[in-house]
Design a protein around this motif. Structure first.
Motif, PDB file in Angstrom:
ATOM      1  N   VAL A 141       0.808  -1.211   0.116  1.00  0.00           N
ATOM      2  CA  VAL A 141      -0.179   0.024  -0.050  1.00  0.00           C
ATOM      3  C   VAL A 141       0.846   1.232  -0.038  1.00  0.00           C
ATOM      4  O   VAL A 141       1.929   1.022   0.086  1.00  0.00           O
ATOM      5  CB  VAL A 141      -0.855   0.111   1.253  1.00  0.00           C
ATOM      6  N   SER A 212      -0.665  -0.019  10.405  1.00  0.00           N
ATOM      7  CA  SER A 212      -0.879  -1.033   9.260  1.00  0.00           C
ATOM      8  C   SER A 212      -2.436  -1.154   8.747  1.00  0.00           C
ATOM      9  O   SER A 212      -2.774  -0.992   7.782  1.00  0.00           O
ATOM     10  CB  SER A 212      -0.319  -2.313   9.601  1.00  0.00           C
ATOM     11  N   LEU A 213      -2.994  -1.420   9.985  1.00  0.00           N
ATOM     12  CA  LEU A 213      -4.574  -1.331   9.818  1.00  0.00           C
ATOM     13  C   LEU A 213      -5.170   0.087   9.340  1.00  0.00           C
ATOM     14  O   LEU A 213      -6.046   0.037   8.564  1.00  0.00           O
ATOM     15  CB  LEU A 213      -5.486  -1.671  11.209  1.00  0.00           C
ATOM     16  N   LEU A 214      -4.545   1.084   9.767  1.00  0.00           N
ATOM     17  CA  LEU A 214      -5.219   2.240   9.077  1.00  0.00           C
ATOM     18  C   LEU A 214      -4.758   2.635   7.913  1.00  0.00           C
ATOM     19  O   LEU A 214      -5.625   2.996   7.081  1.00  0.00           O
ATOM     20  CB  LEU A 214      -4.315   3.639  10.024  1.00  0.00           C
ATOM     21  N   LEU A 216      -4.442   0.139   5.679  1.00  0.00           N
ATOM     22  CA  LEU A 216      -5.583  -0.809   4.936  1.00  0.00           C
ATOM     23  C   LEU A 216      -6.876  -0.243   4.848  1.00  0.00           C
ATOM     24  O   LEU A 216      -7.369  -0.225   3.565  1.00  0.00           O
ATOM     25  CB  LEU A 216      -5.446  -2.076   5.659  1.00  0.00           C
ATOM     26  N   VAL A 217      -7.347   0.550   6.129  1.00  0.00           N
ATOM     27  CA  VAL A 217      -8.686   1.064   5.781  1.00  0.00           C
ATOM     28  C   VAL A 217      -8.522   2.374   4.848  1.00  0.00           C
ATOM     29  O   VAL A 217      -9.520   2.333   3.943  1.00  0.00           O
ATOM     30  CB  VAL A 217      -9.019   1.675   7.031  1.00  0.00           C
ATOM     31  N   GLU A 219      -6.407   2.497   2.033  1.00  0.00           N
ATOM     32  CA  GLU A 219      -6.400   1.624   0.797  1.00  0.00           C
ATOM     33  C   GLU A 219      -7.653   1.057   0.502  1.00  0.00           C
ATOM     34  O   GLU A 219      -8.092   1.043  -0.847  1.00  0.00           O
ATOM     35  CB  GLU A 219      -5.340   0.615   0.939  1.00  0.00           C
ATOM     36  N   LEU A 220      -8.397   0.547   1.423  1.00  0.00           N
ATOM     37  CA  LEU A 220      -9.951   0.120   0.723  1.00  0.00           C
ATOM     38  C   LEU A 220     -10.707   1.153   0.581  1.00  0.00           C
ATOM     39  O   LEU A 220     -11.566   1.006  -0.273  1.00  0.00           O
ATOM     40  CB  LEU A 220     -10.347  -0.674   1.969  1.00  0.00           C
TER      41      LEU A 220
END
Lengths: 306, 306
Positions: A141, A212-214, A216-217, A219-220
């Motif tokens: 990402v 990493s989760l942020l 990913l959010v 990116e989604l």
């Protein structure tokens, strides 16, 4: 020396003189004035005389998807932001998903008018894959910032948080200056931690799993929902605006915002305001010369915004 | 032993038998089945026979604010989620801000139906001040999770990320078991780092500044915009849903989601699914006895959801 307001006025005229042109010009000049030339008028390197006007949001629908591939990106983001403000004021909420967006600078100056007009704004942008997942070994990402703005005057808050530990520009600087990278910021092609800029194959997320989760959010939303992912030249961007006015009496949000700021700063927390531009700010001669060079290439009748 | 589906059916009936009751029951049983009893049917400790039915979203408006003070929280969140799905399907986007929400368990099972029906969901919850700002010394915000859900089947992703390094329940467990806390997870009353549970005055944000900014965003949405902040008994919650269907052809979001999952897991990233419940899951006799004890207090004609 040139007063920032003069620079904004000149650039705004060259970009077509619309409200969006004024906002885009202010955003770029602000970055230079803040000492962040990477996000300033250097964005004009991407300007071309045959750029399309920014695509417009259909205000009758609460959600819009726009392809900005052929537009000058700061103008496209400014236009989308101002259109979104109208939608949110009319319908209570709105969202815009952009794809094909090239470099547009910092989020903060684009979101500030939304907060100033009483709206809440949430935004994010994805980009080329430079950042590995937490625990991962290869870039998947972008540096994927999340931004948020709310409130006016003293209580205003503007957050603009990258989800990666560094940016690729930081890596290039470190390489040029032969500096070591901070521990935990990157991995090499074998997936092993490295602090040598020349060996970097992937950046690491900021703060480990939470960054990493942020990322990913973001990116989604900006890569998948907006459709930006996989475009080698353009980014995906999302913008959401909400009007809290209708419920102001029952929520007391303005008093709660002031109280939260007091509690946060009283506990020694940093209350982010996203920078800004003093009314009497000036920029140096080098900036003035660079601006003049760009303006010299932009005929008055062009600008990409009729 | 009791099949999870039987437990859900029983609890759903006791909660009134509505779609919201079925969702709330499934959410609580799932947590117990996943070994997280803290977020499971123990929430029924807060159920009372005189609880109000969950407030309803006015589907003609895209944004709603609801006071859930007098409702059983899992039922109120389930009802708001299902109403929000209708709004987003009709208008393209919707948001619900809840205040006065007591413990409702995990976000994942509430957001899963939105993702299953093709929507994108973003949510967050604030709570009592346990967490200090990054670099700060006193608790100002809650453990403030951010949640996100999107996609169906193999590609579905459900993120539920706390913005604090630990929860107060973790601190209580560590204290009860006389265990040391991980470094960097808490400070004492003087603002100094501590690993002694009994000395904890504030938790620290997860991942430093990035977790702190995320916690602040959630506080601004769920505490300030929703009006939840400062309520000693209830929390603020926000839920946003977006329908990406209209743009599916131009964005190709379903293919991009599948490709992102491949890239993410191929780089050894963890692709979060938010848990779930196998169709043939069973729970042990201790759970069955606890559930029966709760059900014994819930007369068939009550339930808080007509």
């Amino acid at each position: 020396m040139i007063p920032a307001q003069d620079a904004i006025a000149k650039l705004s005229r060259a970009l077509g003189g619309s409200d969006a042109a004024a906002l885009a010009a202010a955003a770029l000049v602000e970055a230079d004035a803040m000492g962040q030339p990477r996000f300033g008028i250097s964005m004009l390197d991407e300007w071309t005389p045959d750029a399309s006007p920014p695509p417009l949001v259909d205000g009758s629908r609460a959600v819009a998807w726009l392809d900005c591939t052929d537009s000058f990106a700061p103008l496209a983001v400014a236009s989308a932001t101002l259109d979104l403000a109208q939608t949110a004021k009319q319908l209570g909420i709105g969202a815009v998903f952009l794809r094909g967006v090239r470099g547009f600078g910092r989020f903060a100056p684009f979101l500030r008018p939304l907060a100033d007009s009483g709206l809440i704004a949430l935004a994010g942008a994805e980009g080329p894959p430079f950042v590995a997942p937490h625990g991962g070994t290869r870039p998947v990402v972008g540096t994927n910032p999340l931004a948020f703005a709310m409130g006016r005057g003293d209580d205003s808050v503007i957050i603009d948080a990258a989800s990666s530990s560094m940016t690729m520009a930081d890596i290039r600087s470190a390489r040029a200056e032969d500096k070591r990278l901070p521990a935990g910021s990157a991995v090499d092609a074998a997936g092993a931690p490295t602090n040598v800029a020349a060996d970097v194959a992937a950046l690491l997320p900021r703060g480990g799993q939470i960054g990493s989760l942020l990322g990913l959010v973001v990116e989604l939303m900006a890569g998948v929902a907006a459709g930006g992912r996989g475009d080698p030249k353009g980014r995906g961007v999302f913008l959401v605006a909400i009007d809290p006015t209708v419920a102001a009496e029952e929520t007391g949000w303005q008093d709660k915002l002031a109280a939260l700021r007091n509690d946060w700063t009283g506990a020694r927390g940093h209350w982010p305001r996203g920078g800004g531009l003093a009314p009497d700010a000036t920029l140096d001669d080098d900036f003035r010369d660079r601006l003049d060079a760009y303006l010299g290439k932009m005929p008055p009748e062009a600008g990409g915004a009729q």
